[in-house]
Structures are given as structure tokens and as C-alpha cells.
Design a protein around this motif. Structure first.
Motif, short mmCIF file in Angstrom:
data_model
loop_
_atom_site.label_atom_id
_atom_site.label_comp_id
_atom_site.label_asym_id
_atom_site.label_seq_id
_atom_site.Cartn_x
_atom_site.Cartn_y
_atom_site.Cartn_z
N SER A 76 0.81 -1.22 0.00
CA SER A 76 0.00 0.00 0.00
C SER A 76 0.84 1.27 0.00
O SER A 76 0.29 2.36 -0.05
CB SER A 76 -0.93 0.01 1.22
N PHE A 77 2.17 1.15 0.06
CA PHE A 77 3.02 2.34 0.04
C PHE A 77 4.30 2.08 -0.73
O PHE A 77 4.71 0.94 -0.95
CB PHE A 77 3.35 2.81 1.47
N THR A 78 4.93 3.16 -1.15
CA THR A 78 6.21 3.12 -1.86
C THR A 78 7.28 3.67 -0.95
O THR A 78 7.10 4.72 -0.32
CB THR A 78 6.13 3.95 -3.16
N LEU A 79 8.40 2.96 -0.88
CA LEU A 79 9.50 3.34 0.01
C LEU A 79 10.80 3.42 -0.77
O LEU A 79 11.13 2.52 -1.54
CB LEU A 79 9.63 2.31 1.13
N SER A 80 11.53 4.51 -0.56
CA SER A 80 12.86 4.62 -1.17
C SER A 80 13.90 4.86 -0.10
O SER A 80 13.64 5.49 0.92
CB SER A 80 12.90 5.77 -2.20
N THR A 81 15.10 4.32 -0.34
CA THR A 81 16.25 4.63 0.49
C THR A 81 17.44 4.82 -0.43
O THR A 81 17.31 4.78 -1.65
CB THR A 81 16.51 3.57 1.57
N LYS A 82 18.62 5.02 0.17
CA LYS A 82 19.76 5.43 -0.63
C LYS A 82 21.00 4.62 -0.27
O LYS A 82 21.08 4.05 0.81
CB LYS A 82 20.02 6.93 -0.44
N VAL A 83 21.94 4.59 -1.20
CA VAL A 83 23.21 3.90 -1.00
C VAL A 83 24.35 4.84 -1.38
O VAL A 83 24.16 5.80 -2.13
CB VAL A 83 23.29 2.60 -1.84
N GLY A 84 25.54 4.54 -0.86
CA GLY A 84 26.71 5.38 -1.13
C GLY A 84 27.45 5.75 0.14
O GLY A 84 28.63 6.06 0.11
N ARG A 85 26.74 5.71 1.25
CA ARG A 85 27.36 5.90 2.56
C ARG A 85 27.10 4.64 3.39
O ARG A 85 25.95 4.32 3.69
CB ARG A 85 26.79 7.10 3.29
N VAL A 86 28.16 3.96 3.77
CA VAL A 86 28.05 2.79 4.65
C VAL A 86 28.28 3.26 6.09
O VAL A 86 29.16 4.11 6.33
CB VAL A 86 29.06 1.70 4.25
N LEU A 87 27.52 2.74 7.02
CA LEU A 87 27.65 3.13 8.42
C LEU A 87 28.49 2.10 9.18
O LEU A 87 28.12 0.92 9.23
CB LEU A 87 26.27 3.26 9.07
N ASP A 88 29.58 2.56 9.76
CA ASP A 88 30.44 1.70 10.57
C ASP A 88 30.26 2.05 12.04
O ASP A 88 30.22 3.24 12.40
CB ASP A 88 31.91 1.89 10.19
N PRO A 89 30.15 1.06 12.93
CA PRO A 89 29.98 1.34 14.36
C PRO A 89 31.10 2.22 14.91
O PRO A 89 32.26 2.10 14.51
CB PRO A 89 30.00 -0.05 14.99
N HIS A 90 30.72 3.08 15.84
CA HIS A 90 31.68 4.02 16.44
C HIS A 90 31.33 4.17 17.92
O HIS A 90 30.20 4.48 18.26
CB HIS A 90 31.60 5.37 15.74
N ASP A 91 32.29 3.92 18.78
CA ASP A 91 32.01 3.99 20.22
C ASP A 91 32.79 5.13 20.88
O ASP A 91 33.01 5.13 22.09
CB ASP A 91 32.33 2.66 20.90
N GLY A 92 33.16 6.13 20.09
CA GLY A 92 33.96 7.23 20.64
C GLY A 92 33.16 8.32 21.31
O GLY A 92 33.71 9.31 21.78
N GLY A 93 31.81 8.16 21.34
CA GLY A 93 30.97 9.17 21.97
C GLY A 93 30.78 10.38 21.09
O GLY A 93 31.11 10.40 19.90
N GLY A 94 30.24 11.44 21.68
CA GLY A 94 29.99 12.67 20.94
C GLY A 94 28.66 12.62 20.22
O GLY A 94 27.86 11.70 20.37
N ASP A 95 28.42 13.69 19.43
CA ASP A 95 27.16 13.76 18.68
C ASP A 95 27.45 13.98 17.20
O ASP A 95 28.61 14.07 16.79
CB ASP A 95 26.25 14.86 19.24
N ASP A 96 26.37 14.06 16.42
CA ASP A 96 26.50 14.16 14.97
C ASP A 96 26.13 15.55 14.45
O ASP A 96 25.79 15.70 13.29
CB ASP A 96 25.61 13.09 14.31
N ARG A 97 26.20 16.55 15.31
CA ARG A 97 25.78 17.89 14.90
C ARG A 97 26.67 18.47 13.79
O ARG A 97 26.20 19.31 13.01
CB ARG A 97 25.77 18.83 16.11
#
Length: 330
Positions: A76-97
């Protein structure tokens, strides 16, 4: 809400789509409940096209979008997402601002337009979404990776489409030049062009939109408010995610003066403007709350007299060659 088909793919999108960056904390924090309410409001308004990306909040957008849509019938719906950036785990803290998102920096983005990177990115996205498929996959911002995007990422998408893993493929960018090359030189179904075809600027009309119309491909328009400038033109307004130049603020204010003189809010005219061109399939709405969604949909459905566009032409704010929509075109 009316719907159109993306190119020759058979994939349908509603005139308004829901863009998932804002509900992932773009610029300011958005809670889980508010994000879910925004998606619910979009659904209640008849929106059936939803767009997301790993980049949006380091996967937060995909997780929230998937959770909000999971109870709905998948067809009942159409969904799109994107590729080109892979997410690697990071435990160094901080934020993404630094990347624009008010969320914890639990991962790091890594550019990867290789064939393996495309496949891994899509697999990771499906895991975050908790869904068995997406309908449209877009290469995301390959500006600095042009040749790899054409030689490695695009063939991988073409293979995924041939295998039936996805139904449609394309590219999403904030520029028109490379999108035009994809439209003319490949067999993609659609492109997402952000910020380059709005009431404020129509650079995509030079080559991209005519090429799409000529080749039977569709253009999805994002950034219809130019990062906020056409939503609320003021000295502190943003344009392309930075403080808007004074000259553009003045132009936006002039456009607002004309639309309001005809009884039309600037936001209503900005949302409807792209549909003057036949290649445009959908306009993505970015909203962080149910209230914003309901307001935008109300503005979209407002009656717009033709005198609005005539008034903008009279003030040299739209040139004679720029197509404008009629009521039946949305």
C-alpha cells in the motif's frame, strides 16, 4: 492524493512524498513519539510515498520510518532509500551535529560506491527498516565519486533491479549536471533533485528536466523550500543548510509579497510550483511533527489562482519560459 508512475518502472508515488531527514533530528532533536506521529499524519493525509537514507541521523530515519510503516500493508506504500554511505559502528561518543543531526554519534559514515558497498548498504538498510524490500534505491550524493558511481555503483543497482530485488533505481543529489548525465547515459528510472527546482531558482530547467521528459524518466523534487528560505524568508533563514545570502532573502521576500497579494501563502505556492513541469513525479515534504505535516498538506491543497504566476512574471521573479502548474496538474 493523486499519484504518478516513476518512468517506466511501474512504481507509483503520490504527489506529495514524506522525506525522512527531519524526523531523524535534522538541526534539532526529535523524539520517537513525535517522529512516529509525523509519519502517521502523513499517512492520514493520503501520502503513500516515503523516502529515507542511512545518512539521515546515522540510520535513525530508517529505523523510525520502518517502525512507523511496519503495521501497514506493504503493497500500500512506496519506500525509497539510498546507497553510497556505509555506516560503521563508532564507540567514541559525541554527537553528529557537525553533519547536521542532533543525535548521538553511534556510527561513522564511510563513502562507498563500489558494487559490494551498494549491496551491503541495501542489506543494512533493510535490517534497520525491518522490512523485506524497498521499491526505489537511489545513489546518494556521488558528487566527488562520479566515475565510480557510473562504473561500479550504477551497474550494481541495474543488477539488483534485473534480479527483482528492487523495482526502480535512480540517483539523488543537490545538483543538476550529474543528474542529467545519469538521465541521458543510463537506464535509471528516476532522479531526486534537491533545491535546484524551486520558486527561488530553476537551474534544473536548463538541462535536467528537458532530458527527463525526452527520455521518459521522472524527477522527484526535494528541498522545495530551499532549506527554509521559502518557508519563512527572514535575515536568519537558511539556504542550502547555511545562512541565506542577503540577496536571496530579498528575492524570497519579493516572491512572498506577490503570492500574499493574491491571497496565497508563500509555502503553498512553493509546494505546488514544481508540478508545472511534466517530468516531475513527486515533491518531498520534510516535516518533524504531525502539526507541520498537516499544515503543509493544507497549503498544498489550497486554491492557487493563475494570477499568482502572472504576478511573479510581471515582477521578473519568474521568466516567461518557466512552466507553472494548473489545478488539474497536482
Amino acid at each position: 492524493m493523486s499519484a504518478r508512475t516513476l518512468g517506466r518502472s511501474g512504481v507509483s508515488v503520490t504527489s506529495l512524498g514524506f522525506g525522512g531527514a527531519a524526523v531523524a533530528g535534522l538541526f534539532e532533536d526529535v523524539g520517537e513519539e513525535a517522529a512516529a506521529a509525523a509519519v502517521d499524519a502523513a499517512w492520514e493525509a493520503g501520502i503513500r510515498y516515503f523516502d529515507t537514507a542511512p545518512h539521515y541521523g546515522l540510520g535513525v530515519s530508517e529505523r523510525r520510518m520502518g517502525a512507523a510503516l511496519r503495521s501497514r500493508p506493504r503493497d500500500s506504500f512506496t519506500l525509497s532509500t539510498k546507497v553510497g554511505r556505509v555506516l560503521d559502528p563508532h564507540d567514541g561518543g559525541g554527537d553528529d551535529r557537525a553533519n547536521g543531526f542532533a543525535i548521538a554519534a553511534t556510527h561513522r559514515r564511510r563513502w562507498d560506491f563500489s558494487a559490494d558497498g551498494v549491496r551491503r548498504s541495501l542489506e543494512d538498510s533493510l535490517t534497520r527498516l525491518g522490512l523485506d524490500r524497498v521499491d526505489l534505491v537511489l545513489l546518494h550524493d556521488p558528487d566527488d565519486h562520479e566515475e565510480q558511481a557510473f562504473k561500479e555503483a550504477y551497474p550494481a543497482l541495474e543488477e539488483l533491479r534485473a534480479q527483482g530485488v528492487v523495482r526502480a533505481i535512480g540517483v539523488g543529489m543537490n545538483q543538476a549536471r550529474m543528474l542529467t548525465r545519469f538521465v541521458t547515459d543510463t537506464d535509471i528510472d528516476a532522479v531526486l533533485c534537491a533545491g535546484r527546482y524551486t520558486l527561488l531558482e530553476q537551474g534544473a530547467l536548463d538541462s535536467l528536466l528537458p532530458a527527463a521528459a525526452r527520455t521518459g524518466k521522472s524527477v522527484i523534487i526535494g528541498g522545495v523550500f530551499n532549506s527554509g528560505l521559502l518557508a519563512n524568508p527572514a535575515p536568519d533563514a537558511t539556504y542550502d543548510y547555511a545562512t541565506a545570502p542577503d540577496a536571496l532573502v530579498r528575492r524570497a521576500l519579493r516572491i512572498r509579497d506577490v503570492t500574499e497579494a493574491h491571497g496565497v501563502p508563500l509555502r503553498a505556492a512553493a509546494l505546488r510550483f514544481p508540478f508545472g513541469h511534466p517530468a516531475v513525479g513527486s515533491v518531498l515534504l520534510g516535516a518533524r511533527s504531525a502539526k507541520q505535516v498537516r499544515d503543509a498538506v493544507e497549503q498544498f491543497h489550497r486554491f492557487l489562482p493563475d494570477t499568482v504566476w502572472e504576478g511573479l512574471r510581471a515582477q521578473d521573479l519568474l521568466t516567461a519560459g518557466v512552466p507553472v502548474p494548473r489545478r488539474s496538474e497536482t
